[in-house]
Design a protein around this motif. Sequence first.
Motif, PDB file in Angstrom:
ATOM      1  N   ALA A  66      43.517  32.130  68.980  1.00 26.32           N
ATOM      2  CA  ALA A  66      43.741  33.284  69.624  1.00 26.32           C
ATOM      3  C   ALA A  66      42.750  33.978  70.745  1.00 26.32           C
ATOM      4  O   ALA A  66      43.092  34.705  71.578  1.00 26.32           O
ATOM      5  CB  ALA A  66      44.004  34.486  68.423  1.00 26.32           C
ATOM      6  N   LYS A 110      48.675  29.667  58.229  1.00 21.87           N
ATOM      7  CA  LYS A 110      47.178  30.155  58.875  1.00 21.87           C
ATOM      8  C   LYS A 110      46.951  29.090  59.940  1.00 21.87           C
ATOM      9  O   LYS A 110      46.331  29.381  60.783  1.00 21.87           O
ATOM     10  CB  LYS A 110      46.242  30.247  57.690  1.00 21.87           C
ATOM     11  CG  LYS A 110      44.963  30.505  58.056  1.00 21.87           C
ATOM     12  CD  LYS A 110      43.911  30.698  57.239  1.00 21.87           C
ATOM     13  CE  LYS A 110      42.485  31.011  57.791  1.00 21.87           C
ATOM     14  NZ  LYS A 110      41.450  31.108  56.857  1.00 21.87           N
ATOM     15  N   PHE A 152      49.974  29.377  62.815  1.00 25.37           N
ATOM     16  CA  PHE A 152      50.500  30.721  63.333  1.00 25.37           C
ATOM     17  C   PHE A 152      49.178  31.807  63.571  1.00 25.37           C
ATOM     18  O   PHE A 152      49.308  32.683  64.274  1.00 25.37           O
ATOM     19  CB  PHE A 152      51.582  31.255  62.624  1.00 25.37           C
ATOM     20  CG  PHE A 152      52.723  30.522  62.718  1.00 25.37           C
ATOM     21  CD1 PHE A 152      53.621  30.686  63.443  1.00 25.37           C
ATOM     22  CD2 PHE A 152      53.033  29.689  61.450  1.00 25.37           C
ATOM     23  CE1 PHE A 152      54.903  29.865  63.716  1.00 25.37           C
ATOM     24  CE2 PHE A 152      54.395  29.010  61.584  1.00 25.37           C
ATOM     25  CZ  PHE A 152      55.243  29.067  62.677  1.00 25.37           C
ATOM     26  N   LEU A 153      48.098  31.438  62.769  1.00 25.08           N
ATOM     27  CA  LEU A 153      47.058  32.509  62.577  1.00 25.08           C
ATOM     28  C   LEU A 153      45.841  31.801  62.946  1.00 25.08           C
ATOM     29  O   LEU A 153      44.852  32.264  62.276  1.00 25.08           O
ATOM     30  CB  LEU A 153      46.996  32.951  61.285  1.00 25.08           C
ATOM     31  CG  LEU A 153      48.470  33.896  60.836  1.00 25.08           C
ATOM     32  CD1 LEU A 153      48.291  34.324  59.548  1.00 25.08           C
ATOM     33  CD2 LEU A 153      48.793  35.007  61.887  1.00 25.08           C
ATOM     34  N   ASP A 154      45.798  30.918  63.942  1.00 24.52           N
ATOM     35  CA  ASP A 154      44.536  30.487  64.260  1.00 24.52           C
ATOM     36  C   ASP A 154      43.556  31.221  65.142  1.00 24.52           C
ATOM     37  O   ASP A 154      43.985  31.590  66.193  1.00 24.52           O
ATOM     38  CB  ASP A 154      44.527  29.103  65.080  1.00 24.52           C
ATOM     39  CG  ASP A 154      43.346  28.231  65.013  1.00 24.52           C
ATOM     40  OD1 ASP A 154      42.314  28.815  65.530  1.00 24.52           O
ATOM     41  OD2 ASP A 154      43.419  27.038  64.867  1.00 24.52           O
ATOM     42  N   VAL A 155      42.579  31.883  64.512  1.00 17.75           N
ATOM     43  CA  VAL A 155      41.742  32.918  65.183  1.00 17.75           C
ATOM     44  C   VAL A 155      41.035  32.437  66.387  1.00 17.75           C
ATOM     45  O   VAL A 155      40.961  33.077  67.300  1.00 17.75           O
ATOM     46  CB  VAL A 155      40.706  33.503  64.102  1.00 17.75           C
ATOM     47  CG1 VAL A 155      39.998  34.557  64.768  1.00 17.75           C
ATOM     48  CG2 VAL A 155      41.534  33.976  62.959  1.00 17.75           C
ATOM     49  N   THR A 181      50.274  29.750  67.424  1.00 14.72           N
ATOM     50  CA  THR A 181      49.444  31.085  67.472  1.00 14.72           C
ATOM     51  C   THR A 181      49.695  32.152  68.697  1.00 14.72           C
ATOM     52  O   THR A 181      49.962  33.131  68.699  1.00 14.72           O
ATOM     53  CB  THR A 181      47.961  30.910  67.475  1.00 14.72           C
ATOM     54  OG1 THR A 181      47.766  30.302  66.037  1.00 14.72           O
ATOM     55  CG2 THR A 181      47.203  32.241  67.200  1.00 14.72           C
ATOM     56  N   TRP A 237      50.586  29.260  52.687  1.00 11.78           N
ATOM     57  CA  TRP A 237      50.011  30.060  53.484  1.00 11.78           C
ATOM     58  C   TRP A 237      48.681  29.198  54.211  1.00 11.78           C
ATOM     59  O   TRP A 237      48.471  29.521  55.141  1.00 11.78           O
ATOM     60  CB  TRP A 237      49.168  30.819  52.413  1.00 11.78           C
ATOM     61  CG  TRP A 237      50.059  31.966  51.947  1.00 11.78           C
ATOM     62  CD1 TRP A 237      50.794  32.147  50.967  1.00 11.78           C
ATOM     63  CD2 TRP A 237      50.574  33.053  52.660  1.00 11.78           C
ATOM     64  NE1 TRP A 237      51.649  33.134  50.832  1.00 11.78           N
ATOM     65  CE2 TRP A 237      51.510  33.701  52.035  1.00 11.78           C
ATOM     66  CE3 TRP A 237      50.628  33.402  54.081  1.00 11.78           C
ATOM     67  CZ2 TRP A 237      52.410  34.963  52.392  1.00 11.78           C
ATOM     68  CZ3 TRP A 237      51.288  34.537  54.458  1.00 11.78           C
ATOM     69  CH2 TRP A 237      52.168  35.265  53.669  1.00 11.78           C
ATOM     70  N   ILE A 297      52.606  34.397  68.329  1.00 13.73           N
ATOM     71  CA  ILE A 297      52.469  35.738  67.494  1.00 13.73           C
ATOM     72  C   ILE A 297      51.555  36.716  68.275  1.00 13.73           C
ATOM     73  O   ILE A 297      51.864  37.715  68.332  1.00 13.73           O
ATOM     74  CB  ILE A 297      51.434  35.095  66.293  1.00 13.73           C
ATOM     75  CG1 ILE A 297      52.262  34.151  65.308  1.00 13.73           C
ATOM     76  CG2 ILE A 297      51.138  36.432  65.509  1.00 13.73           C
ATOM     77  CD1 ILE A 297      53.446  34.346  64.785  1.00 13.73           C
ATOM     78  N   VAL A 298      50.535  36.190  69.046  1.00  8.75           N
ATOM     79  CA  VAL A 298      49.714  37.148  69.813  1.00  8.75           C
ATOM     80  C   VAL A 298      50.739  37.700  71.029  1.00  8.75           C
ATOM     81  O   VAL A 298      50.581  39.009  71.064  1.00  8.75           O
ATOM     82  CB  VAL A 298      48.585  36.354  70.619  1.00  8.75           C
ATOM     83  CG1 VAL A 298      47.757  37.203  71.624  1.00  8.75           C
ATOM     84  CG2 VAL A 298      47.768  35.586  69.583  1.00  8.75           C
ATOM     85  N   ASN A 328      49.625  24.419  69.218  1.00  5.23           N
ATOM     86  CA  ASN A 328      49.735  25.458  68.043  1.00  5.23           C
ATOM     87  C   ASN A 328      50.567  26.867  68.149  1.00  5.23           C
ATOM     88  O   ASN A 328      50.914  27.154  69.476  1.00  5.23           O
ATOM     89  CB  ASN A 328      48.454  25.902  67.769  1.00  5.23           C
ATOM     90  CG  ASN A 328      48.280  26.767  66.384  1.00  5.23           C
ATOM     91  OD1 ASN A 328      48.508  27.893  66.394  1.00  5.23           O
ATOM     92  ND2 ASN A 328      47.894  26.108  65.289  1.00  5.23           N
TER      93      ASN A 328
END
Length: 262
Positions: A44, A35, A38-41, A231, A31, A234-235, A229
């Motif tokens: 994003a 994170k 794929f899930l770098d705020v 991310t 995870w 995903i967005v 990255n």
Amino acid sequence: MKPSTRRRIFRGSLYVILVAAIAALLLSANWKEIKYNFLDVEIAKQLFPAIIITAAKNTVVYTAIAFAGGLLLGLLLALMKLAPVGPYRWIATAYIETFRGLPALLVIFGFAFAVPTAFASWDPPGGSASSGLIGLILVSAAYIAETIRAGIQAVPAGQREAARSLGMAPGWTMISVVLPQAFRIITPPLTNELVIIIKDTSLLFIAGMALGDRELTVFARDSLSQFGNSTPLIVAGLMYLVITLPLTQLVAKLERHQNRGR
């Protein structure tokens, strides 16, 4: 053991297997890396508002053009395929079978690069991206034509006979009686074709695009290279879902409505 008891045990076993598989997948995932990659705020946040006002807007515009062009050409092809004159049927059939049999990516690539090489006068406004869009229109028209043809043939023959008995000409019968009923029948599959075209606009990347012409997939690819990255992928995927999920729900609603009508 009663059959009802065996069914309950079987269903319970399926639930246990499903929960165990999901738990194993979640526990085996890294995870921290997910994170980070794929899930770098922060990354994003940097994609907005450009991903909406440029990428999503272009995706919708390309979809509208491809669907409208495919619908008009598809209607013509469907009428040609049902025409009493043999050559019209042969041409329509050859077109439909050819473009349904070719990969959309190959057709888009051909119109973006091969056709301009073969025809020096080929210069559509918008450059290679517009050429690719023409390829997408031609492919979508082949599928839409078959949908429209099936809808026309699904209209009961008695509707045509009644119109002809009132003195209507064959052409006016088709326009005022048959086509309205046919489009009512094929609204769900046409909406489904619209969803497919939304996703197929991602193939336009092969034609090359200027910064202001990028749709969601090209925007995500360029952003991935810029930030190193995943991310943006995903967005962009979430943006596609924002566009397509309401349409898929509309298809399901229309199909339920038609089933109740039957």
